[in-house]
Design a protein around this motif. Structure first.
Motif, PDB file in Angstrom:
ATOM      1  N   GLN A  44       0.820  -1.215   0.000  1.00 47.40           N
ATOM      2  CA  GLN A  44       0.000   0.000   0.000  1.00 47.40           C
ATOM      3  C   GLN A  44       0.853   1.263   0.000  1.00 47.40           C
ATOM      4  O   GLN A  44       0.557   2.216  -0.746  1.00 47.40           O
ATOM      5  N   PRO A  45       1.952   1.304   0.748  1.00 48.20           N
ATOM      6  CA  PRO A  45       2.778   2.519   0.718  1.00 48.20           C
ATOM      7  C   PRO A  45       3.361   2.816  -0.667  1.00 48.20           C
ATOM      8  O   PRO A  45       3.430   3.976  -1.077  1.00 48.20           O
ATOM      9  N   SER A  46       3.769   1.765  -1.416  1.00 44.98           N
ATOM     10  CA  SER A  46       4.352   2.006  -2.743  1.00 44.98           C
ATOM     11  C   SER A  46       3.302   2.541  -3.701  1.00 44.98           C
ATOM     12  O   SER A  46       3.583   3.418  -4.528  1.00 44.98           O
ATOM     13  N   VAL A  47       2.068   2.029  -3.590  1.00 45.92           N
ATOM     14  CA  VAL A  47       0.986   2.514  -4.443  1.00 45.92           C
ATOM     15  C   VAL A  47       0.640   3.959  -4.089  1.00 45.92           C
ATOM     16  O   VAL A  47       0.397   4.793  -4.969  1.00 45.92           O
ATOM     17  N   SER A  48       0.649   4.265  -2.804  1.00 50.23           N
ATOM     18  CA  SER A  48       0.367   5.630  -2.353  1.00 50.23           C
ATOM     19  C   SER A  48       1.423   6.595  -2.886  1.00 50.23           C
ATOM     20  O   SER A  48       1.096   7.708  -3.338  1.00 50.23           O
ATOM     21  N   ARG A  49       2.688   6.179  -2.848  1.00 52.81           N
ATOM     22  CA  ARG A  49       3.767   7.044  -3.362  1.00 52.81           C
ATOM     23  C   ARG A  49       3.607   7.269  -4.872  1.00 52.81           C
ATOM     24  O   ARG A  49       3.815   8.389  -5.368  1.00 52.81           O
ATOM     25  N   THR A  50       3.230   6.217  -5.593  1.00 50.73           N
ATOM     26  CA  THR A  50       3.048   6.348  -7.036  1.00 50.73           C
ATOM     27  C   THR A  50       1.937   7.345  -7.349  1.00 50.73           C
ATOM     28  O   THR A  50       2.065   8.186  -8.248  1.00 50.73           O
ATOM     29  N   LEU A  51       0.819   7.255  -6.589  1.00 51.41           N
ATOM     30  CA  LEU A  51      -0.289   8.183  -6.805  1.00 51.41           C
ATOM     31  C   LEU A  51       0.151   9.613  -6.528  1.00 51.41           C
ATOM     32  O   LEU A  51      -0.193  10.543  -7.289  1.00 51.41           O
ATOM     33  N   ALA A  52       0.917   9.793  -5.465  1.00 51.70           N
ATOM     34  CA  ALA A  52       1.394  11.132  -5.119  1.00 51.70           C
ATOM     35  C   ALA A  52       2.308  11.678  -6.221  1.00 51.70           C
ATOM     36  O   ALA A  52       2.235  12.861  -6.583  1.00 51.70           O
ATOM     37  N   GLN A  53       3.167  10.823  -6.761  1.00 48.32           N
ATOM     38  CA  GLN A  53       4.051  11.251  -7.846  1.00 48.32           C
ATOM     39  C   GLN A  53       3.256  11.656  -9.086  1.00 48.32           C
ATOM     40  O   GLN A  53       3.580  12.652  -9.751  1.00 48.32           O
ATOM     41  N   LEU A  54       2.202  10.886  -9.389  1.00 50.63           N
ATOM     42  CA  LEU A  54       1.392  11.173 -10.564  1.00 50.63           C
ATOM     43  C   LEU A  54       0.653  12.493 -10.396  1.00 50.63           C
ATOM     44  O   LEU A  54       0.610  13.329 -11.315  1.00 50.63           O
ATOM     45  N   GLU A  55       0.072  12.725  -9.197  1.00 54.16           N
ATOM     46  CA  GLU A  55      -0.652  13.982  -8.945  1.00 54.16           C
ATOM     47  C   GLU A  55       0.304  15.167  -8.973  1.00 54.16           C
ATOM     48  O   GLU A  55      -0.041  16.246  -9.477  1.00 54.16           O
ATOM     49  N   SER A  56       1.521  14.957  -8.471  1.00 53.37           N
ATOM     50  CA  SER A  56       2.520  16.037  -8.497  1.00 53.37           C
ATOM     51  C   SER A  56       2.923  16.345  -9.937  1.00 53.37           C
ATOM     52  O   SER A  56       3.089  17.519 -10.302  1.00 53.37           O
ATOM     53  N   ARG A  57       3.044  15.304 -10.741  1.00 52.25           N
ATOM     54  CA  ARG A  57       3.423  15.496 -12.134  1.00 52.25           C
ATOM     55  C   ARG A  57       2.352  16.270 -12.897  1.00 52.25           C
ATOM     56  O   ARG A  57       2.643  17.165 -13.700  1.00 52.25           O
ATOM     57  N   ILE A  58       1.084  15.955 -12.596  1.00 50.67           N
ATOM     58  CA  ILE A  58      -0.030  16.591 -13.298  1.00 50.67           C
ATOM     59  C   ILE A  58      -0.345  17.973 -12.704  1.00 50.67           C
ATOM     60  O   ILE A  58      -0.767  18.899 -13.409  1.00 50.67           O
ATOM     61  N   GLY A  59      -0.154  18.097 -11.397  1.00 47.93           N
ATOM     62  CA  GLY A  59      -0.407  19.375 -10.740  1.00 47.93           C
ATOM     63  C   GLY A  59      -1.804  19.519 -10.200  1.00 47.93           C
ATOM     64  O   GLY A  59      -2.247  20.640  -9.920  1.00 47.93           O
TER      65      GLY A  59
END
Length: 315
Positions: free
Chosen positions: A31-46
């Protein structure tokens, strides 16, 4: 903007399963790795991709649109994995095979049809040629295998040759030919009828000349020469002509072409029909599967020929 397609696939799993934990379980990730991936994607998109405070998680309009792209990525990955598996198993791909025209049209074409009935996604590219030309194509890797008659002492050392059928030629004629009603055949009987000759550059042409010499036929005449197997069969079945053909071809085509072999011993060539291929392994599982299929088909054909010959008397 370039987005990592793996991130889109993870987003799709979160949306489909209604949460980070559920999405992680579906993907076999923590779950932590998936959460980090989502955070990275949202940061990339803004911008956020899920509506805040909603349980289960609900994607925003943009989140749902990107999740759909993630589903397409997953579908493409699954399709790609299936393609790789099918190629590695020899269930898809290209096989380039060539051989002497008489055998290719009379026997091998039927084997190709049966092979593709079992393995429909393998494309077979067939061409024609005699041993000398096909050997060079095998060496320059423009051909996967050649099905040719060869003497063992003529097999190039840098190639592999797997015999599949001994040389066995017969005098062929149409069903109901006058000679089929005669119990004993003489050279004079043979000389009454015209002959069909194969192309002069073919091994079968040399076999014809040798066969005529073996049976003592001196005053023979050739009425037709150089045609394809289809034209030879058409002339043969529409006239009283005779020709020399491999017995495997006559045996295979007898039912559909109304031809038969005379019970006359003419001497057989000192060569074997076989599969010729490079001695250096190539990563072409489809070609390997086809080669094994050809060998098995000829083993069955040889057995049927032997059984059939037990009912015949060869002079």
């Amino acid at each position: 903007m370039k987005i990592d397609p793996r991130h889109l696939e993870i987003l799709a799993a979160i949306v489909e399963n209604g949460g980070l934990t559920e999405g992680a379980e579906a993907l076999g990730k923590s779950q932590p790795s998936v959460s980090r991936t989502l955070a990275q994607l949202e940061s990339r998109i803004g911008t956020a991709l899920f509506k805040p405070g909603r349980r289960p998680l609900q994607p925003t309009e943009l989140g749902e649109a990107l999740a759909e792209q993630g589903r397409m990525v997953r579908k493409a990955n699954l399709a790609s994995s299936d393609i790789v598996s099918r190629f590695k198993a020899g269930h898809a791909g290209l096989v380039r095979v060539a051989g002497t025209p008489i055998f290719m049209d009379g026997v091998i074409s039927g084997i190709i049809a049966r092979f593709q009935a079992q393995v429909p996604d393998v494309r077979v590219e067939q061409s024609y040629g005699y041993a000398e030309t096909l050997i060079e194509k095998l060496r320059n890797e423009t051909l996967d295998m050649a099905i040719v008659p060869l003497r063992r002492d003529k097999v190039p050392r840098d190639l592999l040759f797997q015999p599949i059928l001994p040389g066995l030629n017969v005098v062929a004629c149409r069903e109901g030919h006058p000679l089929t009603r005669r119990k004993l055949l003489t050279p004079q009987d043979i000389e009454e009828f015209p002959w069909i000759a194969p192309p002069v550059d073919s091994p079968l042409y040399r076999d014809l000349k040798r066969a005529l010499a073996n049976i003592g036929a001196e005053n023979y005449r050739i009425s037709f020469s150089g045609g394809s197997l289809a034209s030879v069969i058409n002339v043969l079945t529409g006239s009283d002509s005779l020709t020399v053909l491999p017995y495997s071809v006559v045996f295979t085509m007898k039912a559909q072409s109304a031809i038969e072999a005379l019970s006359l011993e003419i001497g057989h060539p000192d060569r074997m029909l076989g599969v010729l291929a490079s001695s250096t392994p190539h990563d072409n599982p489809a070609a390997q599967r086809f080669r094994a299929f050809v060998v098995a088909q000829f083993e069955a054909l040889a057995h049927r020929i032997v059984q059939h010959q037990k009912d015949r008397i060869w002079r």
